[in-house]
Enzyme design. Structure first.
Site, PDB file in Angstrom:
ATOM      1  CD  GLU A  22       0.726  -0.280   3.112  1.00 58.15           C
ATOM      2  OE1 GLU A  22       1.553   0.321   3.808  1.00 58.15           O
ATOM      3  OE2 GLU A  22       0.781  -1.496   2.893  1.00 58.15           O
ATOM      4  CG  ASP A  23       4.568   0.616   1.487  1.00 58.45           C
ATOM      5  OD1 ASP A  23       4.734   0.139   0.336  1.00 58.45           O
ATOM      6  OD2 ASP A  23       4.728  -0.044   2.520  1.00 58.45           O
ATOM      7  CG  ASN A  24       5.384   0.937  -4.834  1.00 62.38           C
ATOM      8  OD1 ASN A  24       4.656   0.838  -5.819  1.00 62.38           O
ATOM      9  ND2 ASN A  24       6.666   1.230  -4.926  1.00 62.38           N
TER      10      ASN A  24
END
Length: 448
Positions: free
Chosen positions: A274-276
């Site tokens: 999700e961060d990417n």
């Protein structure tokens, strides 16, 4: 033209292409090394650290927790000791019986004047347990600037102030108006393990602190696309609330335009990375760029076995291949072993030098550059007491890179925190039943 002449011409062309690739990749490595020297060997104190609270932007620090991670007390305490006058800390756990709560309560007792609290209970908005854990804290955040910091990460006291500096940028000027707005600030992870760390921990240290950091810094310097890992990221909630992960540019993004339909952190619960994906959404949908702070964040890797290390790398290669297939396909050709073989074979054919001598020079130069990157990130050269152990782990990591990549490319199932997932074409994941079937996602809420 005889067949042998044609064959020699083809080999010459391939050798020229191989040498060109070799030079390009070495240029990337040297760039990463030089930028690491420039960026990380001097970390000035931010003027924001000395301001009054009303004069600086407020920041909400989100800490998702699950279990007693290695070095958890020190990792969390580092957010209580940030030299910044206006921030709150929200720690979140999904289960009221989570062992991390004992550490949280000790810190809340030690720092009674800190603007900090813990939220217990998750809201299931997707298959990603980290997003499910964060969503309630995210919605209760008092400030627009959000700093999401993994539980395994420790940050130096000046990190937040310098990161806000990077996010808001210098005062407006003609030069600044010509550049894209910064939408996300991230940090290079610097791995460490205890003296008794297992082999997997040593391999992870050697990987994150050398080749990974070098290429990560180089790619973010060139900045032709988003390239972000999510151990420590700073962004604006008002920006994330405008995107949906489609990566389709919002034509009126500069005027506050948003995507239609569901938006915000919850929509990224369908991804493991999700961060990417948040970073890519900020880049592609809002047209904003990213910035690396001059800080590293120390990442406690714990007692990772060789098997743990291998399957961790397999997991993220399998996730990446469904997100950026072409780049993942090229990964082996960027690693020292395959790259060295390409360079040695190309130069032997074109120049006539011994391939063995070229390989020896290649690996000596590679380790020299990687150790220089280590020194820049750590703030000191590799300690003599651990030098040969580290170099041995570095060599093992380089040798294992290709077999791990090959294992990862043949399969799409991954395991994360004891649960199995099937990675789909667009990078989304669904729960895997363990029998080759997938489990459909059904939103629900679990609150305590």
């Amino acid at each position: 033209m005889t067949a042998s002449v044609k064959q020699r011409q083809v080999v010459t062309i391939l050798s020229a292409v191989g040498l060109t690739w070799y030079i390009i990749l070495w240029s990337f490595g040297v760039l990463g090394c030089l930028i690491a020297r420039k960026r990380y060997r001097l970390r000035p104190r931010s003027p924001l650290a000395s301001e009054v609270a009303s004069a600086v932007p407020g920041v909400t620090i989100l800490r998702p927790l699950k279990g007693l991670d290695t070095n958890l007390y020190e990792n969390l305490e580092s957010t209580f000791t940030q030299e910044y006058p206006n921030y709150e800390i929200i720690m979140s756990v999904a289960d009221k019986h989570d062992q991390a709560l004992s550490v949280v309560r000790d810190l809340l007792t030690k720092y009674p004047n800190a603007n900090a609290k813990v939220i217990i209970g998750e809201e299931v908005v997707g298959v990603n347990p980290k997003v499910n854990n964060l969503i309630r804290s995210y919605r209760q955040a008092a400030h627009d600037i959000i700093w999401v910091v993994d539980s395994g990460v420790m940050a130096a006291p000046g990190t937040l102030a310098r990161s806000v500096d990077a996010l808001i940028g210098p005062p407006s000027s003609v030069l600044n108006h010509s550049r894209r707005k910064i939408g996300l600030v991230h940090h290079v992870p610097f791995a460490f393990s205890s003296g008794g760390g297992k082999l997997g921990s040593k391999l992870e240290e050697a990987f994150l602190n050398t080749n990974h950091a070098k290429m990560y810094i180089a790619l973010n310097t060139i900045a032709i696309d988003s390239c972000v890992v999510g151990k420590s990221n700073l962004w604006r909630r008002s920006d994330v609330d405008r995107v949906n992960g489609s990566e389709k540019f919002i034509p009126n993004a500069d005027q506050g335009g948003s995507q239609t339909g569901e938006r915000g952190l919850a929509v990224f619960g369908r991804y493991l990375a999700e961060d990417n994906m948040i970073a890519r959404a900020i880049w592609h949908e809002l047209g904003q760029r990213h910035e690396l702070s001059c800080d590293v964040v120390r990442n406690a890797v714990g007692h990772m076995t060789l098997s743990d290390y291998v399957w961790r790398r397999v997991r993220w290669v399998r996730v990446r291949k469904h997100m950026v297939f072409a780049a993942t396909l090229m990964e082996p050709f960027t690693e020292s072993v395959v790259l060295g073989l390409i360079g040695a074979a190309s130069l032997q054919h074109l120049v006539g030098l011994s391939a063995w001598i070229l390989l020896l020079v290649h690996f000596l130069a590679f380790i020299f550059v990687d150790l220089d990157v280590y020194a820049s990130l750590a703030g000191h050269p590799l300690p003599a007491a651990t030098r040969w152990q580290f170099i041995g782990a570095w060599g093992a990591r380089e040798i294992l890179a290709l077999p791990i990549w090959m294992l990862a490319m043949f399969g799409s199932e991954v395991e994360w925190r004891g649960k199995k997932y099937q990675v789909l074409r667009n990078g989304e994941v669904v729960r895997a039943s363990g029998h080759g079937d997938t489990v459909p996602f059904r939103p629900s809420v679990h609150r305590v």
